[in-house]
Design an enzyme around this catalytic site. Structure first.
Site, PDB file in Angstrom:
ATOM      1  N   CYS A   1       0.845  -1.190   0.000  1.00 49.03           N
ATOM      2  CA  CYS A   1       0.000   0.000   0.000  1.00 49.03           C
ATOM      3  C   CYS A   1       0.885   1.247   0.000  1.00 49.03           C
ATOM      4  CB  CYS A   1      -0.880  -0.022   1.246  1.00 49.03           C
ATOM      5  SG  CYS A   1      -1.880   1.457   1.425  1.00 49.03           S
TER       6      CYS A   1
ATOM      7  N   CYS B   1       0.341   3.109   3.642  1.00 53.58           N
ATOM      8  CA  CYS B   1       0.772   2.575   4.948  1.00 53.58           C
ATOM      9  C   CYS B   1       1.802   1.459   4.828  1.00 53.58           C
ATOM     10  CB  CYS B   1      -0.437   2.092   5.743  1.00 53.58           C
ATOM     11  SG  CYS B   1      -1.172   0.584   5.086  1.00 53.58           S
TER      12      CYS B   1
ATOM     13  N   CYS C   1      -7.394  -0.947   1.118  1.00 54.49           N
ATOM     14  CA  CYS C   1      -6.421  -1.463   2.079  1.00 54.49           C
ATOM     15  C   CYS C   1      -7.149  -1.633   3.409  1.00 54.49           C
ATOM     16  CB  CYS C   1      -5.271  -0.474   2.211  1.00 54.49           C
ATOM     17  SG  CYS C   1      -4.134  -0.893   3.539  1.00 54.49           S
TER      18      CYS C   1
ATOM     19  N   CYS D   1      -5.472   0.849   6.251  1.00 51.43           N
ATOM     20  CA  CYS D   1      -5.618   2.322   6.292  1.00 51.43           C
ATOM     21  C   CYS D   1      -6.786   2.836   5.452  1.00 51.43           C
ATOM     22  CB  CYS D   1      -4.319   2.987   5.864  1.00 51.43           C
ATOM     23  SG  CYS D   1      -4.059   2.951   4.083  1.00 51.43           S
TER      24      CYS D   1
ATOM     25  N   CYS E   1      -8.621  -5.442  -9.867  1.00 49.90           N
ATOM     26  CA  CYS E   1      -8.219  -4.441 -10.842  1.00 49.90           C
ATOM     27  C   CYS E   1      -7.756  -3.215 -10.050  1.00 49.90           C
ATOM     28  CB  CYS E   1      -9.451  -4.136 -11.695  1.00 49.90           C
ATOM     29  SG  CYS E   1      -9.152  -3.030 -13.040  1.00 49.90           S
TER      30      CYS E   1
HETATM   31 ZN   LIG Z   1      -2.815   1.049   3.469  1.00 48.74          ZN
END
Ligand SMILES: [Zn+2]
Length: 154
Positions: free
Chosen positions: A65, A68, A114, A117, A137
């Site tokens: 990510c 984070c 995610c 976060c 996707c």
């Molecule tokens: Zn994240």
């Protein structure tokens, strides 16, 4: 392995618990991200197809990510979908991703975020390759690749 049925179940009845949570204010995210990363991850934006830097990358490594740094996907589950966005068949861990029903633009889709976060990543569709049949996707701007050293021990 996650299936479409389980993903629908997560989006309707609640998501798996993440290992940890990262929560920041918009101002904090804005100071840490580029304006395009902020637009996509924190304001649910979408990058233009084929514009993503990671779209044609197939190096070995993990896709984390961008907000984070939690690992989300892995190069072994990435595939070329021809859609113009990075595509994966599974998350790296079942609780890495959060699913939500998205009815924007008159369509019913499943948004993927995610789970640590809440960064917007993209959508998941039930038209991926076997065995999972899933196609995640994902916007390139939502992720950073952590490349692995190639081992030549075979
Ligand atoms: Zn994240």
């Amino acid at each position: 392995m996650l299936t479409w049925k389980e993903i629908i179940n997560f989006s309707v009845n609640g998501n798996p618990t993440p290992d940890k949570r990262v929560e920041k204010t918009d101002a904090e995210w804005q100071s840490q991200l580029t304006s395009e990363q902020f637009r996509i991850t924190r304001q649910k934006g979408t990058e233009r197809p084929h514009s993503g830097a990671l779209c044609s990358v197939h190096d070995a490594g993990k896709y984390n990510c961008v907000c984070c740094n939690t690992p989300l996907f892995d190069s072994t589950i990435k595939f070329s979908s021809g859609t113009g966005w990075s595509s994966f068949t599974q998350p790296i861990k079942e609780n890495a991703i959060k699913y939500e029903r998205d009815t924007a633009f008159g369509m019913v889709r499943v948004e993927v975020m995610c789970n640590t976060c809440d960064a917007h990543l993209g959508h998941v569709f039930p038209d991926g390759p076997e065995p999972s049949g899933l196609r995640y996707c994902i916007n390139s701007e939502s992720m950073i690749i952590k490349k692995e050293d190639v081992k030549n021990d075979n």
